[in-house]
Design a protein around this motif. Structure first.
Motif, PDB file in Angstrom:
ATOM      1  N   PHE A  91     -14.095 -32.768  15.094  1.00 26.04           N
ATOM      2  CA  PHE A  91     -14.516 -33.956  14.346  1.00 26.04           C
ATOM      3  C   PHE A  91     -14.099 -33.814  12.881  1.00 26.04           C
ATOM      4  CE2 PHE A  91     -17.657 -36.024  11.624  1.00 26.04           C
ATOM      5  CZ  PHE A  91     -17.670 -37.306  12.147  1.00 26.04           C
ATOM      6  N   VAL A 133     -21.650 -40.891  15.835  1.00 25.93           N
ATOM      7  CA  VAL A 133     -21.550 -39.876  16.883  1.00 25.93           C
ATOM      8  C   VAL A 133     -22.872 -39.780  17.632  1.00 25.93           C
ATOM      9  CG1 VAL A 133     -19.895 -38.538  15.515  1.00 25.93           C
ATOM     10  CG2 VAL A 133     -22.316 -37.917  15.469  1.00 25.93           C
ATOM     11  N   VAL A 193     -20.078 -33.379  20.366  1.00 29.45           N
ATOM     12  CA  VAL A 193     -20.538 -34.741  20.065  1.00 29.45           C
ATOM     13  C   VAL A 193     -19.613 -35.741  20.733  1.00 29.45           C
ATOM     14  CG1 VAL A 193     -21.556 -34.125  17.834  1.00 29.45           C
ATOM     15  CG2 VAL A 193     -19.191 -34.952  17.932  1.00 29.45           C
ATOM     16  N   TRP A 194     -20.169 -36.921  21.024  1.00 33.94           N
ATOM     17  CA  TRP A 194     -19.339 -38.055  21.426  1.00 33.94           C
ATOM     18  C   TRP A 194     -19.010 -38.845  20.170  1.00 33.94           C
ATOM     19  CZ3 TRP A 194     -16.428 -39.987  25.172  1.00 33.94           C
ATOM     20  CH2 TRP A 194     -16.074 -41.337  25.108  1.00 33.94           C
ATOM     21  N   ASN A 195     -17.710 -39.006  19.894  1.00 33.43           N
ATOM     22  CA  ASN A 195     -17.242 -39.775  18.743  1.00 33.43           C
ATOM     23  C   ASN A 195     -16.940 -41.189  19.214  1.00 33.43           C
ATOM     24  OD1 ASN A 195     -15.670 -40.968  16.695  1.00 33.43           O
ATOM     25  ND2 ASN A 195     -14.839 -38.992  16.052  1.00 33.43           N
ATOM     26  N   ASP A 206     -28.100 -42.078  17.960  1.00 33.75           N
ATOM     27  CA  ASP A 206     -26.801 -41.940  17.303  1.00 33.75           C
ATOM     28  C   ASP A 206     -27.003 -41.540  15.846  1.00 33.75           C
ATOM     29  OD1 ASP A 206     -25.710 -42.786  19.692  1.00 33.75           O
ATOM     30  OD2 ASP A 206     -25.369 -44.852  18.999  1.00 33.75           O
TER      31      ASP A 206
END
Length: 199
Positions: free
Chosen positions: A22, A32, A84-86, A122
């Motif tokens: 990231f 994220v 993490v999900w971006n 988030d």
């Protein structure tokens, strides 16, 4: 070291891959969702020497001996790593920061202390400035169920990201041995994390 050596070194460093990590430029912000909680993050020791233009994870990260441990030429700093999900990049990435005044990690700790987890909402991470003038802010959004089918990186995937991100390794290990010795196989299901999780 002359100008030509500096240029060659910069060219070499430009070839390293930060795609799995990231990153924010000055003035950017991204949303994220943490996939690993605070206590499940990884502690990564980095050895570095600015004059030599060398930096690398400690060999002990990969269960190996480290030629830079105890070498006074190299500074040592602990970094911390989470999956993490971006949302902007639409893929899983590794958040990778040291604990400094110009780091979002202290903000993560405050949010974890407040809510007891990093996983239930988030976070919007913003960066202002560059170099020594860099600051980060982290704003937690309202609690909301995460609807993506994204999974955190495995240990193998984390290790591969680290090896790809750094152009240097300790002087006791040559380049051909690194890929063989380090547990960086990517023939598992983690490659699907980056491609299959679309809106």
């Amino acid at each position: 070291m002359g100008v030509l050596d500096d240029i060659k070194s910069d060219i070499k460093r430009a070839g390293t891959s930060k795609q799995g990590i990231f990153h924010l430029r000055g003035g950017e912000k991204k949303r994220v969702r943490f996939l690993t909680d605070m206590e499940d993050g990884r502690k990564i020791t980095i050895h570095g020497n600015w004059e030599l233009k060398k930096a690398a994870p400690c060999g002990k990260t990969f269960g190996k001996s480290c030629g830079w441990c105890g070498d006074d030429r190299f500074n040592t700093r602990d970094n911390y790593m989470w999956s993490v999900w971006n949302y902007d990049e639409k893929k899983v990435q590794a958040i990778f920061f040291a604990v400094t005044r110009a780091s979002p990690v202290p903000h993560f700790v405050q949010i974890y202390d407040q809510f007891g987890t990093l996983l239930d909402r988030d976070l919007v991470i913003s960066r202002t400035g560059n170099d020594q003038n860099t600051t980060y802010t982290v704003i937690p959004m309202d609690r909301k169920k995460f609807k993506k089918e994204a999974s955190p990186f495995s240990l193998k995937k984390f290790n591969k990201i680290l090896v790809d991100a750094f152009d240097s390794t300790d002087d006791d290990v040559d380049d051909e041995e690194e890929e063989e010795d380090y547990d960086v196989d990517d023939d598992d299901d983690d490659d699907d994390d980056d491609d299959d999780d679309d809106d």
